[in-house]
Design a protein around this motif. Structure first.
Motif, PDB file in Angstrom:
ATOM      1  N   VAL A   1      -2.042   8.620  16.981  1.00 17.39           N
ATOM      2  CA  VAL A   1      -1.295   8.418  15.735  1.00 17.39           C
ATOM      3  C   VAL A   1      -0.159   9.432  15.622  1.00 17.39           C
ATOM      4  CG1 VAL A   1      -1.464   8.484  13.220  1.00 17.39           C
ATOM      5  CG2 VAL A   1      -3.307   7.472  14.577  1.00 17.39           C
ATOM      6  N   GLY A   2       1.002   8.958  15.183  1.00 16.85           N
ATOM      7  CA  GLY A   2       2.140   9.841  14.983  1.00 16.85           C
ATOM      8  C   GLY A   2       3.280   9.105  14.317  1.00 16.85           C
ATOM      9  N   PRO A   3       4.382   9.797  14.037  1.00 11.36           N
ATOM     10  CA  PRO A   3       5.495   9.187  13.301  1.00 11.36           C
ATOM     11  C   PRO A   3       6.294   8.198  14.144  1.00 11.36           C
ATOM     12  CG  PRO A   3       6.079  11.411  13.973  1.00 11.36           C
ATOM     13  CD  PRO A   3       4.646  11.212  14.364  1.00 11.36           C
ATOM     14  N   SER A   4       6.438   6.974  13.638  1.00 12.79           N
ATOM     15  CA  SER A   4       7.298   5.959  14.244  1.00 12.79           C
ATOM     16  C   SER A   4       8.427   5.660  13.269  1.00 12.79           C
ATOM     17  CB  SER A   4       6.506   4.678  14.527  1.00 12.79           C
ATOM     18  OG  SER A   4       7.376   3.588  14.785  1.00 12.79           O
ATOM     19  N   SER A   5       9.653   5.944  13.669  1.00 11.37           N
ATOM     20  CA  SER A   5      10.783   5.738  12.751  1.00 11.37           C
ATOM     21  C   SER A   5      10.904   4.274  12.333  1.00 11.37           C
ATOM     22  CB  SER A   5      12.088   6.210  13.405  1.00 11.37           C
ATOM     23  OG  SER A   5      12.329   5.512  14.610  1.00 11.37           O
ATOM     24  N   ILE A   6      10.553   3.357  13.230  1.00  8.77           N
ATOM     25  CA  ILE A   6      10.647   1.928  12.909  1.00  8.77           C
ATOM     26  C   ILE A   6       9.703   1.566  11.772  1.00  8.77           C
ATOM     27  CG2 ILE A   6      10.271  -0.401  13.807  1.00  8.77           C
ATOM     28  CD1 ILE A   6      11.124   0.658  16.560  1.00  8.77           C
ATOM     29  N   LEU A   7       8.438   1.956  11.901  1.00  5.04           N
ATOM     30  CA  LEU A   7       7.464   1.615  10.869  1.00  5.04           C
ATOM     31  C   LEU A   7       7.715   2.378   9.574  1.00  5.04           C
ATOM     32  CD1 LEU A   7       4.152   1.329  12.914  1.00  5.04           C
ATOM     33  CD2 LEU A   7       5.630  -0.492  12.073  1.00  5.04           C
ATOM     34  N   LEU A   8       8.074   3.645   9.669  1.00  7.22           N
ATOM     35  CA  LEU A   8       8.328   4.422   8.454  1.00  7.22           C
ATOM     36  C   LEU A   8       9.537   3.875   7.693  1.00  7.22           C
ATOM     37  CD1 LEU A   8       7.661   8.015   9.839  1.00  7.22           C
ATOM     38  CD2 LEU A   8       6.227   6.717   8.248  1.00  7.22           C
ATOM     39  N   ALA A   9      10.571   3.458   8.432  1.00  4.79           N
ATOM     40  CA  ALA A   9      11.746   2.869   7.775  1.00  4.79           C
ATOM     41  C   ALA A   9      11.375   1.558   7.090  1.00  4.79           C
ATOM     42  CB  ALA A   9      12.858   2.650   8.790  1.00  4.79           C
ATOM     43  N   MET A  10      10.577   0.723   7.771  1.00  7.88           N
ATOM     44  CA  MET A  10      10.150  -0.536   7.167  1.00  7.88           C
ATOM     45  C   MET A  10       9.313  -0.280   5.919  1.00  7.88           C
ATOM     46  SD  MET A  10      11.287  -3.401   8.194  1.00  7.88           S
ATOM     47  CE  MET A  10      10.147  -4.232   7.092  1.00  7.88           C
ATOM     48  N   MET A  11       8.408   0.680   5.996  1.00  5.27           N
ATOM     49  CA  MET A  11       7.567   1.010   4.847  1.00  5.27           C
ATOM     50  C   MET A  11       8.412   1.370   3.624  1.00  5.27           C
ATOM     51  SD  MET A  11       4.748   3.366   6.818  1.00  5.27           S
ATOM     52  CE  MET A  11       4.170   4.146   5.310  1.00  5.27           C
ATOM     53  N   ALA A  12       9.500   2.103   3.860  1.00  5.10           N
ATOM     54  CA  ALA A  12      10.312   2.618   2.753  1.00  5.10           C
ATOM     55  C   ALA A  12      11.425   1.674   2.321  1.00  5.10           C
ATOM     56  CB  ALA A  12      10.918   3.966   3.146  1.00  5.10           C
ATOM     57  N   SER A  13      11.636   0.592   3.057  1.00  2.00           N
ATOM     58  CA  SER A  13      12.800  -0.268   2.809  1.00  2.00           C
ATOM     59  C   SER A  13      12.632  -1.206   1.619  1.00  2.00           C
ATOM     60  CB  SER A  13      13.114  -1.103   4.049  1.00  2.00           C
ATOM     61  OG  SER A  13      12.086  -2.067   4.278  1.00  2.00           O
ATOM     62  N   GLY A  14      11.403  -1.638   1.365  1.00  4.87           N
ATOM     63  CA  GLY A  14      11.196  -2.663   0.347  1.00  4.87           C
ATOM     64  C   GLY A  14      11.434  -4.063   0.870  1.00  4.87           C
ATOM     65  N   PHE A  15      11.621  -4.194   2.180  1.00  7.76           N
ATOM     66  CA  PHE A  15      11.867  -5.499   2.803  1.00  7.76           C
ATOM     67  C   PHE A  15      10.555  -6.141   3.256  1.00  7.76           C
ATOM     68  CE2 PHE A  15      16.396  -4.073   4.242  1.00  7.76           C
ATOM     69  CZ  PHE A  15      16.836  -4.201   2.937  1.00  7.76           C
ATOM     70  N   ASN A  16      10.666  -7.318   3.862  1.00  7.00           N
ATOM     71  CA  ASN A  16       9.498  -8.073   4.288  1.00  7.00           C
ATOM     72  C   ASN A  16       8.781  -7.370   5.438  1.00  7.00           C
ATOM     73  OD1 ASN A  16       7.578  -9.937   4.963  1.00  7.00           O
ATOM     74  ND2 ASN A  16       8.993 -11.625   5.339  1.00  7.00           N
ATOM     75  N   GLY A  17       7.657  -6.751   5.131  1.00  2.00           N
ATOM     76  CA  GLY A  17       6.900  -6.036   6.142  1.00  2.00           C
ATOM     77  C   GLY A  17       5.979  -6.915   6.959  1.00  2.00           C
ATOM     78  N   GLN A  18       5.946  -8.227   6.646  1.00  2.82           N
ATOM     79  CA  GLN A  18       5.109  -9.151   7.411  1.00  2.82           C
ATOM     80  C   GLN A  18       5.894  -9.900   8.488  1.00  2.82           C
ATOM     81  OE1 GLN A  18       1.804 -11.185   5.337  1.00  2.82           O
ATOM     82  NE2 GLN A  18       2.944 -10.761   3.483  1.00  2.82           N
ATOM     83  N   ASN A  19       7.208  -9.774   8.450  1.00  2.00           N
ATOM     84  CA  ASN A  19       8.028 -10.487   9.426  1.00  2.00           C
ATOM     85  C   ASN A  19       9.309  -9.687   9.644  1.00  2.00           C
ATOM     86  OD1 ASN A  19       9.145 -12.366  11.129  1.00  2.00           O
ATOM     87  ND2 ASN A  19       9.539 -13.906   9.551  1.00  2.00           N
ATOM     88  N   PHE A  20       9.330  -8.907  10.730  1.00  2.00           N
ATOM     89  CA  PHE A  20      10.519  -8.102  11.019  1.00  2.00           C
ATOM     90  C   PHE A  20      10.703  -8.001  12.526  1.00  2.00           C
ATOM     91  CE2 PHE A  20       6.951  -5.203  10.415  1.00  2.00           C
ATOM     92  CZ  PHE A  20       7.021  -4.363  11.519  1.00  2.00           C
ATOM     93  N   ALA A  21      11.943  -7.655  12.938  1.00  2.00           N
ATOM     94  CA  ALA A  21      12.269  -7.577  14.363  1.00  2.00           C
ATOM     95  C   ALA A  21      13.143  -6.357  14.626  1.00  2.00           C
ATOM     96  CB  ALA A  21      13.001  -8.845  14.813  1.00  2.00           C
ATOM     97  N   PHE A  22      12.826  -5.658  15.716  1.00  2.00           N
ATOM     98  CA  PHE A  22      13.633  -4.510  16.128  1.00  2.00           C
ATOM     99  C   PHE A  22      14.567  -4.960  17.247  1.00  2.00           C
ATOM    100  CE2 PHE A  22      14.132  -0.715  18.915  1.00  2.00           C
ATOM    101  CZ  PHE A  22      14.944   0.009  18.066  1.00  2.00           C
ATOM    102  N   ASN A  23      15.873  -4.719  17.078  1.00  2.00           N
ATOM    103  CA  ASN A  23      16.877  -5.228  18.001  1.00  2.00           C
ATOM    104  C   ASN A  23      17.535  -4.165  18.866  1.00  2.00           C
ATOM    105  OD1 ASN A  23      17.260  -8.248  17.028  1.00  2.00           O
ATOM    106  ND2 ASN A  23      17.098  -6.998  15.194  1.00  2.00           N
TER     107      ASN A  23
END
Length: 237
Positions: free
Chosen positions: A122-144
């Motif tokens: 376990v550790g910090p993932s910028s992708i997941l932490l950004a999604m958590m804080a964004s207020g966007f759809n956390g059930q359907n997202f894509a990293f490009n």
């Protein structure tokens, strides 16, 4: 050769200059204490991290192999030889979680082929932490990853991602080389629809952390300097 294989540990590290145990659980420290073999993005950075989390670790005993975009595929299996000999091996990225937008994923690929147990810590993932804080759809997202540098190609890709986000209700994440972050934000405000929402997540987990979600129309009025600061951009149509 022993019949019992070692494990491949995916060891996260801080995403900036903060004390390791502020953002990492004790399990990471415990793993580093017992592991002497490592596959790393940059040896200097990895040694600095190891010293910061386990100061008493004897650096001369460490055996580090670098893996990056220049590493040939045929060079990677040999990096896992210690596992085949019964020793645990750790994978360390330059920042955050190894294997995510990180060349260490190639070592993990071969570990599965060689039937070596992979243990993600376990550790910090910028992708997941950004999604958590964004207020966007956390059930359907894509990293490009990185978008095109050419302005015309970038505009087309941004419009494509914007449409994809709207059609699928899918949050679209991407990154930019830190010294081009300000230009990226300008491209977003110039090319996306005024109602499209943008989340800018910068310096995540650091004292200078900045995370804000707003529509394009509002971002055109916001003044923020993202130059040389690790940043994730997310758009939601």
């Amino acid at each position: 050769m022993t019949s019992k294989k070692g494990n491949l540990y995916l060891i996260p590290c801080p995403m900036g200059n903060v004390p390791p145990l502020v953002v990492l659980p004790i399990s990471v420290k415990n793993a580093v204490e017992k592991i002497d073999y490592y596959i790393v993005e940059h040896e200097k950075n990895a040694r600095r991290f190891i010293k910061s989390i386990v100061p008493e670790k004897q650096q001369p005993k460490l055996k580090l192999k670098e893996i990056n975009k220049f590493t040939l595929p045929e060079e990677i299996p040999a990096m896992l030889n210690p596992c085949l000999e019964g020793f645990d091996v750790g994978v360390i990225s330059d920042a955050g979680c190894p294997g995510i937008a990180d060349p260490g994923a190639r070592a993990v690929h071969y570990a599965h082929e060689l039937e070596i147990k992979v243990v993600p810590l376990v550790g910090p993932s910028s992708i997941l932490l950004a999604m958590m804080a964004s207020g966007f759809n956390g059930q359907n997202f894509a990293f490009n990853g990185y978008l095109p540098i050419d302005k015309g190609e970038r505009k087309r890709e941004l419009k494509r991602l914007e449409k994809l986000s709207k059609d699928l209700d899918q949050s679209q994440l991407f990154i930019e080389t830190p010294y081009r972050n300000n230009q990226m934000l300008q491209s977003l405000t110039e090319n996306l629809n005024p109602q499209t929402r943008i989340c800018v997540a910068c310096d995540i987990t650091l004292p200078s952390e900045y995370i804000k979600t707003a529509p394009v129309s509002l971002w055109k009025k916001i003044k923020v300097d993202l130059h040389k600061r690790p940043t994730l951009f997310i758009i939601q149509g």
